[in-house]
Design a protein around this motif. Structure first.
Motif, PDB file in Angstrom:
ATOM      1  N   MET A   1       0.943  -1.133  -0.111  1.00 12.77           N
ATOM      2  CA  MET A   1       0.041  -0.032   0.200  1.00 12.77           C
ATOM      3  C   MET A   1       0.721   1.120  -0.009  1.00 12.77           C
ATOM      4  O   MET A   1       0.486   2.346  -0.824  1.00 12.77           O
ATOM      5  CB  MET A   1      -1.054  -0.195   1.159  1.00 12.77           C
ATOM      6  CG  MET A   1      -2.003  -0.843   1.075  1.00 12.77           C
ATOM      7  SD  MET A   1      -3.339  -0.444  -0.428  1.00 12.77           S
ATOM      8  CE  MET A   1      -4.362  -1.583  -0.188  1.00 12.77           C
ATOM      9  N   TYR A   2       1.912   1.441   0.920  1.00 12.71           N
ATOM     10  CA  TYR A   2       2.805   2.465   0.921  1.00 12.71           C
ATOM     11  C   TYR A   2       3.429   2.844  -0.399  1.00 12.71           C
ATOM     12  O   TYR A   2       3.600   3.875  -1.017  1.00 12.71           O
ATOM     13  CB  TYR A   2       3.789   2.387   1.861  1.00 12.71           C
ATOM     14  CG  TYR A   2       3.380   2.477   3.320  1.00 12.71           C
ATOM     15  CD1 TYR A   2       3.179   3.656   3.619  1.00 12.71           C
ATOM     16  CD2 TYR A   2       3.199   1.540   4.402  1.00 12.71           C
ATOM     17  CE1 TYR A   2       2.277   3.974   5.080  1.00 12.71           C
ATOM     18  CE2 TYR A   2       2.843   1.659   5.366  1.00 12.71           C
ATOM     19  CZ  TYR A   2       2.531   2.893   5.850  1.00 12.71           C
ATOM     20  OH  TYR A   2       2.228   3.003   7.141  1.00 12.71           O
ATOM     21  N   PHE A  10      -7.775   5.067   2.298  1.00 14.14           N
ATOM     22  CA  PHE A  10      -8.628   5.625   3.154  1.00 14.14           C
ATOM     23  C   PHE A  10      -9.113   4.546   4.322  1.00 14.14           C
ATOM     24  O   PHE A  10      -9.342   4.926   5.317  1.00 14.14           O
ATOM     25  CB  PHE A  10      -9.999   6.012   2.551  1.00 14.14           C
ATOM     26  CG  PHE A  10     -10.760   4.621   1.709  1.00 14.14           C
ATOM     27  CD1 PHE A  10     -11.601   4.160   2.504  1.00 14.14           C
ATOM     28  CD2 PHE A  10     -10.200   4.418   0.580  1.00 14.14           C
ATOM     29  CE1 PHE A  10     -12.337   2.889   1.816  1.00 14.14           C
ATOM     30  CE2 PHE A  10     -10.971   3.198  -0.017  1.00 14.14           C
ATOM     31  CZ  PHE A  10     -11.900   2.573   0.476  1.00 14.14           C
ATOM     32  N   ASN A  11      -8.747   3.148   4.122  1.00 10.14           N
ATOM     33  CA  ASN A  11      -8.792   2.107   5.058  1.00 10.14           C
ATOM     34  C   ASN A  11      -7.436   1.955   5.518  1.00 10.14           C
ATOM     35  O   ASN A  11      -6.693   1.097   5.034  1.00 10.14           O
ATOM     36  CB  ASN A  11      -9.268   0.917   4.278  1.00 10.14           C
ATOM     37  CG  ASN A  11      -9.559  -0.237   5.337  1.00 10.14           C
ATOM     38  OD1 ASN A  11      -9.269  -0.206   6.361  1.00 10.14           O
ATOM     39  ND2 ASN A  11     -10.197  -1.243   4.741  1.00 10.14           N
ATOM     40  N   GLU A  12      -7.263   2.358   6.766  1.00 11.42           N
ATOM     41  CA  GLU A  12      -5.791   2.382   7.525  1.00 11.42           C
ATOM     42  C   GLU A  12      -5.451   1.035   7.893  1.00 11.42           C
ATOM     43  O   GLU A  12      -4.345   0.494   8.065  1.00 11.42           O
ATOM     44  CB  GLU A  12      -5.802   3.252   8.632  1.00 11.42           C
ATOM     45  CG  GLU A  12      -6.611   2.957  10.006  1.00 11.42           C
ATOM     46  CD  GLU A  12      -6.332   3.892  11.024  1.00 11.42           C
ATOM     47  OE1 GLU A  12      -6.253   3.337  12.056  1.00 11.42           O
ATOM     48  OE2 GLU A  12      -6.119   5.113  10.681  1.00 11.42           O
ATOM     49  N   GLU A  57     -18.353  -7.157  -0.556  1.00 12.15           N
ATOM     50  CA  GLU A  57     -18.001  -6.154  -1.351  1.00 12.15           C
ATOM     51  C   GLU A  57     -16.241  -6.454  -1.710  1.00 12.15           C
ATOM     52  O   GLU A  57     -15.590  -7.082  -1.051  1.00 12.15           O
ATOM     53  CB  GLU A  57     -17.789  -4.655  -0.416  1.00 12.15           C
ATOM     54  CG  GLU A  57     -17.164  -3.676  -0.967  1.00 12.15           C
ATOM     55  CD  GLU A  57     -17.257  -2.405  -0.026  1.00 12.15           C
ATOM     56  OE1 GLU A  57     -16.779  -1.166  -0.813  1.00 12.15           O
ATOM     57  OE2 GLU A  57     -17.348  -2.545   1.117  1.00 12.15           O
ATOM     58  N   GLY A  58     -16.070  -6.255  -3.076  1.00 14.54           N
ATOM     59  CA  GLY A  58     -14.782  -6.295  -3.743  1.00 14.54           C
ATOM     60  C   GLY A  58     -13.912  -5.035  -3.431  1.00 14.54           C
ATOM     61  O   GLY A  58     -14.297  -3.810  -3.570  1.00 14.54           O
ATOM     62  N   GLY A  59     -12.919  -5.152  -2.940  1.00 15.21           N
ATOM     63  CA  GLY A  59     -11.914  -3.951  -2.692  1.00 15.21           C
ATOM     64  C   GLY A  59     -10.875  -4.215  -2.196  1.00 15.21           C
ATOM     65  O   GLY A  59     -10.178  -5.308  -2.305  1.00 15.21           O
ATOM     66  N   PHE A 128      -5.894   9.497  -2.957  1.00 17.29           N
ATOM     67  CA  PHE A 128      -6.263   8.164  -3.196  1.00 17.29           C
ATOM     68  C   PHE A 128      -4.790   7.659  -4.099  1.00 17.29           C
ATOM     69  O   PHE A 128      -4.674   6.463  -4.636  1.00 17.29           O
ATOM     70  CB  PHE A 128      -7.296   7.558  -4.017  1.00 17.29           C
ATOM     71  CG  PHE A 128      -8.290   7.213  -3.375  1.00 17.29           C
ATOM     72  CD1 PHE A 128      -8.948   6.314  -2.598  1.00 17.29           C
ATOM     73  CD2 PHE A 128      -9.132   8.687  -3.205  1.00 17.29           C
ATOM     74  CE1 PHE A 128      -9.943   6.247  -1.873  1.00 17.29           C
ATOM     75  CE2 PHE A 128     -10.263   8.375  -2.337  1.00 17.29           C
ATOM     76  CZ  PHE A 128     -10.537   7.224  -1.564  1.00 17.29           C
ATOM     77  N   ASP A 129      -3.840   8.433  -4.142  1.00 18.79           N
ATOM     78  CA  ASP A 129      -2.613   8.296  -5.021  1.00 18.79           C
ATOM     79  C   ASP A 129      -1.547   9.205  -4.274  1.00 18.79           C
ATOM     80  O   ASP A 129      -1.636  10.402  -4.215  1.00 18.79           O
ATOM     81  CB  ASP A 129      -2.807   8.668  -6.460  1.00 18.79           C
ATOM     82  CG  ASP A 129      -1.542   8.350  -7.173  1.00 18.79           C
ATOM     83  OD1 ASP A 129      -0.456   8.113  -6.703  1.00 18.79           O
ATOM     84  OD2 ASP A 129      -1.930   7.864  -8.471  1.00 18.79           O
ATOM     85  N   ALA A 130      -0.526   8.586  -3.999  1.00 17.17           N
ATOM     86  CA  ALA A 130       0.649   9.353  -3.390  1.00 17.17           C
ATOM     87  C   ALA A 130       0.978  10.608  -4.111  1.00 17.17           C
ATOM     88  O   ALA A 130       1.409  11.766  -3.553  1.00 17.17           O
ATOM     89  CB  ALA A 130       1.973   8.469  -3.025  1.00 17.17           C
ATOM     90  N   ALA A 131       1.128  10.627  -5.555  1.00 16.04           N
ATOM     91  CA  ALA A 131       1.360  11.782  -6.354  1.00 16.04           C
ATOM     92  C   ALA A 131       0.197  12.381  -6.916  1.00 16.04           C
ATOM     93  O   ALA A 131       0.566  13.500  -7.559  1.00 16.04           O
ATOM     94  CB  ALA A 131       2.095  11.093  -7.684  1.00 16.04           C
TER      95      ALA A 131
END
Length: 162
Positions: A1-2, A10-12, A57-59, A128-131
């Motif tokens: 994830m990082y 959003f989901n830590e 739920e898919g995710g 939702f994206d680091a950049a």
């Protein structure tokens, strides 16, 4: 994830392997993981079953940037949906953020039907994206797919999906 999102997802829970392992042990999350030749995690996709019933739920979908372009998301999603069928689930649904068109295309390719648009559903500070340098709040698209053919009277009342 990082490597994909920095610390913006959003989901830590996805940043803590022990939390994901515990959710898998409880059966509230079913993880499907792609691993590279060195044993490093290259991708993750989950069926989330936070409530009882035949719905998932898919995710929690992510592919390490070093492994993109290899079809990993679709392969993990295919495995997840095959498992959903084995579990006799009748429906899957997924939210796709509008800033990730690949996720939208993947949901549609796996039978998902766009059923709702949640305009500006997230706080502006959520990215939702680091950049990413988003100028506005994120909008989500809700995809829905029957895993078994629905029939009249299948439910005494419509299922509640949250």
């Amino acid at each position: 994830m990082y490597r994909t999102y920095g610390n913006t997802y959003f989901n830590e829970d996805v940043y803590y392997p022990a939390r994901i392992a515990a959710e898998n042990a409880r059966g509230t999350v079913l993880s499907f993981v792609a691993v590279d030749e060195n044993g490093h995690i290259a991708g993750h996709y989950a069926l989330e079953r936070n409530q009882k019933g035949p719905v998932a739920e898919g995710g929690q979908a992510v592919v390490d940037p070093a492994h993109r372009g290899r079809g990993l998301l679709d392969r993990m999603k295919k495995a997840a949906l095959e498992e959903a069928a084995r579990l006799n689930l009748i429906v899957w649904y997924a939210d796709a953020v509008t800033v990730h068109t690949f996720t939208q295309k993947s949901n549609a390719a796996h039978g998902g039907h766009l059923t709702a648009v949640d305009l500006a559903i997230s706080p502006k500070k959520e990215h939702f994206d680091a950049a990413s340098d988003q100028a506005q709040r994120v909008t989500c698209l809700l995809f829905f797919h029957w895993l078994t053919a629905p029939f009249r009277g299948q439910f005494s009342s419509p299922p509640i999906i949250n």
